[in-house]
Each structure stands twice: as structure tokens, then as C-alpha cells.
Design a protein around this motif. Structure first.
Motif, PDB file in Angstrom:
ATOM      1  N   GLU A 273       8.639 -17.499  -4.762  1.00 22.42           N
ATOM      2  CA  GLU A 273      10.035 -17.716  -4.277  1.00 22.42           C
ATOM      3  C   GLU A 273      10.840 -16.395  -4.463  1.00 22.42           C
ATOM      4  O   GLU A 273      12.181 -16.544  -3.883  1.00 22.42           O
ATOM      5  N   SER A 274      10.379 -15.472  -4.867  1.00 23.79           N
ATOM      6  CA  SER A 274      11.244 -14.095  -4.790  1.00 23.79           C
ATOM      7  C   SER A 274      11.087 -13.585  -3.255  1.00 23.79           C
ATOM      8  O   SER A 274      10.246 -13.598  -2.438  1.00 23.79           O
ATOM      9  N   GLU A 275      12.445 -13.321  -3.192  1.00 25.04           N
ATOM     10  CA  GLU A 275      12.678 -12.242  -1.948  1.00 25.04           C
ATOM     11  C   GLU A 275      11.889 -11.348  -1.743  1.00 25.04           C
ATOM     12  O   GLU A 275      11.382 -10.654  -0.599  1.00 25.04           O
ATOM     13  N   GLN A 276      11.666 -10.581  -2.514  1.00 24.16           N
ATOM     14  CA  GLN A 276      10.709  -9.144  -2.579  1.00 24.16           C
ATOM     15  C   GLN A 276       9.289  -9.552  -2.705  1.00 24.16           C
ATOM     16  O   GLN A 276       8.582  -8.340  -3.143  1.00 24.16           O
ATOM     17  N   PHE A 277       8.754 -10.519  -2.621  1.00 27.19           N
ATOM     18  CA  PHE A 277       7.809 -10.894  -3.035  1.00 27.19           C
ATOM     19  C   PHE A 277       6.525 -10.123  -1.983  1.00 27.19           C
ATOM     20  O   PHE A 277       5.520  -9.215  -2.421  1.00 27.19           O
ATOM     21  N   PRO A 278       6.741  -9.833  -0.675  1.00 29.85           N
ATOM     22  CA  PRO A 278       6.068  -9.288   0.322  1.00 29.85           C
ATOM     23  C   PRO A 278       5.889  -7.593  -0.138  1.00 29.85           C
ATOM     24  O   PRO A 278       5.061  -7.259  -0.097  1.00 29.85           O
ATOM     25  N   ARG A 279       7.196  -7.205  -0.588  1.00 29.47           N
ATOM     26  CA  ARG A 279       7.412  -5.643  -0.771  1.00 29.47           C
ATOM     27  C   ARG A 279       6.718  -5.588  -2.275  1.00 29.47           C
ATOM     28  O   ARG A 279       5.873  -4.566  -2.234  1.00 29.47           O
ATOM     29  N   GLU A 280       6.650  -6.249  -3.061  1.00 28.81           N
ATOM     30  CA  GLU A 280       5.907  -6.130  -4.539  1.00 28.81           C
ATOM     31  C   GLU A 280       4.372  -6.262  -3.999  1.00 28.81           C
ATOM     32  O   GLU A 280       3.731  -5.440  -4.837  1.00 28.81           O
ATOM     33  N   LEU A 281       3.932  -7.307  -3.470  1.00 29.72           N
ATOM     34  CA  LEU A 281       2.559  -7.380  -3.295  1.00 29.72           C
ATOM     35  C   LEU A 281       1.866  -6.247  -2.390  1.00 29.72           C
ATOM     36  O   LEU A 281       1.081  -5.906  -2.785  1.00 29.72           O
ATOM     37  N   PHE A 282       2.519  -5.727  -1.486  1.00 29.98           N
ATOM     38  CA  PHE A 282       2.361  -4.444  -0.736  1.00 29.98           C
ATOM     39  C   PHE A 282       2.211  -3.504  -1.816  1.00 29.98           C
ATOM     40  O   PHE A 282       1.238  -2.405  -1.753  1.00 29.98           O
ATOM     41  N   THR A 283       3.274  -3.144  -2.567  1.00 27.31           N
ATOM     42  CA  THR A 283       3.241  -1.801  -3.698  1.00 27.31           C
ATOM     43  C   THR A 283       1.989  -2.054  -4.341  1.00 27.31           C
ATOM     44  O   THR A 283       1.555  -0.952  -4.730  1.00 27.31           O
ATOM     45  N   ILE A 284       1.536  -3.224  -5.023  1.00 19.82           N
ATOM     46  CA  ILE A 284       0.552  -3.230  -5.870  1.00 19.82           C
ATOM     47  C   ILE A 284      -0.760  -3.003  -4.988  1.00 19.82           C
ATOM     48  O   ILE A 284      -1.578  -2.194  -5.570  1.00 19.82           O
ATOM     49  N   MET A 285      -0.953  -3.588  -3.782  1.00 10.21           N
ATOM     50  CA  MET A 285      -2.104  -3.296  -3.391  1.00 10.21           C
ATOM     51  C   MET A 285      -2.350  -1.819  -2.910  1.00 10.21           C
ATOM     52  O   MET A 285      -3.076  -1.175  -2.755  1.00 10.21           O
ATOM     53  N   LYS A 286      -1.166  -1.224  -2.344  1.00  9.43           N
ATOM     54  CA  LYS A 286      -0.933   0.233  -1.995  1.00  9.43           C
ATOM     55  C   LYS A 286      -1.523   1.037  -3.203  1.00  9.43           C
ATOM     56  O   LYS A 286      -2.217   2.024  -3.199  1.00  9.43           O
ATOM     57  N   ALA A 287      -0.857   0.646  -4.598  1.00 14.70           N
ATOM     58  CA  ALA A 287      -1.397   1.450  -5.756  1.00 14.70           C
ATOM     59  C   ALA A 287      -2.856   1.152  -5.776  1.00 14.70           C
ATOM     60  O   ALA A 287      -3.297   2.353  -6.242  1.00 14.70           O
ATOM     61  N   VAL A 288      -3.394   0.161  -5.648  1.00 10.01           N
ATOM     62  CA  VAL A 288      -4.885   0.018  -5.966  1.00 10.01           C
ATOM     63  C   VAL A 288      -5.594   0.750  -4.781  1.00 10.01           C
ATOM     64  O   VAL A 288      -6.334   1.378  -5.278  1.00 10.01           O
ATOM     65  N   LEU A 289      -5.332   0.754  -3.639  1.00 11.36           N
ATOM     66  CA  LEU A 289      -5.789   1.722  -2.624  1.00 11.36           C
ATOM     67  C   LEU A 289      -5.853   3.230  -2.967  1.00 11.36           C
ATOM     68  O   LEU A 289      -6.672   4.112  -2.833  1.00 11.36           O
TER      69      LEU A 289
ATOM     70  N   THR B  80      -1.370  -1.014  10.713  1.00  7.11           N
ATOM     71  CA  THR B  80      -2.608  -1.358  10.919  1.00  7.11           C
ATOM     72  C   THR B  80      -3.806  -0.321  10.071  1.00  7.11           C
ATOM     73  O   THR B  80      -4.706  -1.039   9.815  1.00  7.11           O
ATOM     74  N   PRO B  81      -3.170   0.896   9.806  1.00 11.53           N
ATOM     75  CA  PRO B  81      -4.288   1.662   9.004  1.00 11.53           C
ATOM     76  C   PRO B  81      -4.420   1.050   7.665  1.00 11.53           C
ATOM     77  O   PRO B  81      -5.447   1.079   7.234  1.00 11.53           O
ATOM     78  N   PHE B  82      -3.461   0.488   7.024  1.00 14.98           N
ATOM     79  CA  PHE B  82      -3.428  -0.394   5.652  1.00 14.98           C
ATOM     80  C   PHE B  82      -4.557  -1.218   5.798  1.00 14.98           C
ATOM     81  O   PHE B  82      -5.205  -1.528   4.963  1.00 14.98           O
ATOM     82  N   PHE B  83      -4.355  -2.309   6.825  1.00 11.56           N
ATOM     83  CA  PHE B  83      -5.213  -3.240   6.978  1.00 11.56           C
ATOM     84  C   PHE B  83      -6.663  -2.745   7.191  1.00 11.56           C
ATOM     85  O   PHE B  83      -7.720  -3.513   6.622  1.00 11.56           O
ATOM     86  N   GLN B  84      -6.916  -1.918   7.941  1.00 10.76           N
ATOM     87  CA  GLN B  84      -8.164  -1.265   8.331  1.00 10.76           C
ATOM     88  C   GLN B  84      -8.770  -0.718   6.764  1.00 10.76           C
ATOM     89  O   GLN B  84     -10.007  -0.775   6.601  1.00 10.76           O
ATOM     90  N   THR B  85      -7.792  -0.029   6.039  1.00 11.62           N
ATOM     91  CA  THR B  85      -8.361   0.381   4.663  1.00 11.62           C
ATOM     92  C   THR B  85      -8.896  -0.874   3.962  1.00 11.62           C
ATOM     93  O   THR B  85      -9.822  -0.696   3.232  1.00 11.62           O
ATOM     94  N   LEU B  86      -8.047  -1.705   3.929  1.00 12.58           N
ATOM     95  CA  LEU B  86      -8.457  -3.295   3.256  1.00 12.58           C
ATOM     96  C   LEU B  86      -9.893  -3.627   3.580  1.00 12.58           C
ATOM     97  O   LEU B  86     -10.672  -3.903   2.758  1.00 12.58           O
ATOM     98  N   ASP B  87     -10.043  -3.778   4.949  1.00 15.04           N
ATOM     99  CA  ASP B  87     -11.187  -4.137   5.550  1.00 15.04           C
ATOM    100  C   ASP B  87     -12.522  -3.128   5.335  1.00 15.04           C
ATOM    101  O   ASP B  87     -13.471  -3.524   5.226  1.00 15.04           O
ATOM    102  N   ASN B  88     -11.968  -2.039   5.160  1.00 12.32           N
ATOM    103  CA  ASN B  88     -13.279  -1.061   4.725  1.00 12.32           C
ATOM    104  C   ASN B  88     -13.881  -1.447   3.503  1.00 12.32           C
ATOM    105  O   ASN B  88     -14.933  -1.240   3.149  1.00 12.32           O
ATOM    106  N   TYR B  89     -13.112  -1.727   2.448  1.00 15.55           N
ATOM    107  CA  TYR B  89     -13.348  -2.170   1.014  1.00 15.55           C
ATOM    108  C   TYR B  89     -14.077  -3.771   0.863  1.00 15.55           C
ATOM    109  O   TYR B  89     -14.742  -4.050   0.172  1.00 15.55           O
ATOM    110  N   HIS B  90     -13.405  -4.492   1.809  1.00 14.70           N
ATOM    111  CA  HIS B  90     -14.075  -5.859   1.811  1.00 14.70           C
ATOM    112  C   HIS B  90     -13.932  -6.565   3.279  1.00 14.70           C
ATOM    113  O   HIS B  90     -13.130  -6.312   4.128  1.00 14.70           O
ATOM    114  N   SER B  91     -14.949  -7.322   3.257  1.00 12.83           N
ATOM    115  CA  SER B  91     -15.514  -7.845   4.759  1.00 12.83           C
ATOM    116  C   SER B  91     -14.508  -8.589   5.367  1.00 12.83           C
ATOM    117  O   SER B  91     -13.959  -8.517   6.437  1.00 12.83           O
ATOM    118  N   PRO B  92     -14.107  -9.848   4.854  1.00 13.13           N
ATOM    119  CA  PRO B  92     -13.374 -10.883   5.380  1.00 13.13           C
ATOM    120  C   PRO B  92     -11.957 -10.288   5.508  1.00 13.13           C
ATOM    121  O   PRO B  92     -11.192 -10.052   4.634  1.00 13.13           O
TER     122      PRO B  92
END
Length: 160
Positions: free
Chosen positions: A74-90, A103-115
């Protein structure tokens, strides 16, 4: 270990007690058993080391999973917080990933995980990060959260 004492009453004074043998050591007396024990101890130490190393290299997964599960849809900041967490992991996996966006962010995610994430959802997520007027529906937020949790569990890392 107790030391055996013969009986001391006068009735039993003419009886001879059975001689008690010296205690047997638990330490193996042949070289083969000592060698086998040393090998078993070395294998046990290596197994513990391998488990600790695996845990140490994967501790970021459990920390990121806890952070993702604590996010409110329900948080308005959900997309930004989710992106921040995933960016920290990457960024943890490779410091060069810290500048990836869109696009480079999603390509990087795809390089580590197939679907990969569906393209329309990728575009909506990116748009919601740059514009406060573009929001995500609850279903899209659930899809993103599920995808990110799945990515954290199943992505493959060559070496850290």
C-alpha cells in the motif's frame, strides 16, 4: 574412573578378591585407526568450512529477502524501495551494476536469472520510478514483489 577396594570386614578376611584389570584406554592404539580418525576430523573441518563459506557468501540473500518481505504494497514508495533493494543486491554482486537503470537494470537481472520480467511491467516500473503520477496497481506490485523474491532465491552467481 574409580579404584577398586577389597572388602574390609572380618568375615571376608580369608577370601581372595578377584583381581581387577587395569582400565582400557579409549585412545586407538594402532596407527591405522589414528590415521583414519585424523582423516575423518579433517573432512569434518572441511565440511564445516564449506558450510560457513556458503552461508557467508549468501547472507545478502536473506537480508534482502527480509527487507522485501517487510515492504508494504500500500506504500506510495513501494516501487522505489523495491528498486533500491534490488539495486543494492546487484551492486553487492558487482560494483559496476550500481549505475544500471531502465533497460540495463533489467538486462543485468536477466543475466543472473533466466525468466525475465514481462516488458510492459518493466516499463511501468521504470516509469513509476521517474514520475510520481505513474503508479502501479496492487496486482503489479504483487507481481514485482514475487518476481524479486523468486530472483533472490534462484539467481546464480559465478563467484564472489
Amino acid at each position: 574412573m574409580t579404584i577398586h577396594q577389597p572388602p574390609s570386614t572380618y568375615i571376608l578376611r580369608y577370601f581372595h578378591d578377584v583381581e581387577v584389570l587395569s582400565p582400557i584406554s579409549w585412545y586407538p592404539q594402532t596407527l591405522g585407526w589414528q590415521f583414519l580418525g585424523a582423516i575423518a576430523l579433517a573432512l569434518l573441518a572441511y565440511g564445516i568450512y564449506a558450510q560457513l563459506k556458503t552461508w557467508y557468501h549468501n547472507r545478502y540473500r536473506s537480508e534482502a529477502k527480509q527487507a522485501l518481505e517487510s515492504l508494504s504494497l500500500e506504500s506510495e514508495q513501494f516501487p522505489r524501495e523495491l528498486f533500491t533493494i534490488m539495486k543494492a543486491v546487484l551492486s553487492y554482486l558487482s560494483p559496476g551494476n550500481s549505475t544500471a537503470f531502465g533497460t540495463p537494470f533489467f538486462q543485468t537481472l536477466d543475466n543472473y536469472h533466466s525468466p525475465s520480467l514481462p516488458l510492459p511491467l518493466q516499463q511501468r516500473w521504470t516509469l513509476s520510478l521517474v514520475s510520481r503520477y505513474a503508479g502501479l496497481s496492487k496486482v503489479e506490485k504483487q507481481q514485482l514483489k514475487h518476481y524479486c523474491l523468486d530472483w533472490l532465491k534462484q539467481h546464480k552467481v559465478a563467484s564472489l
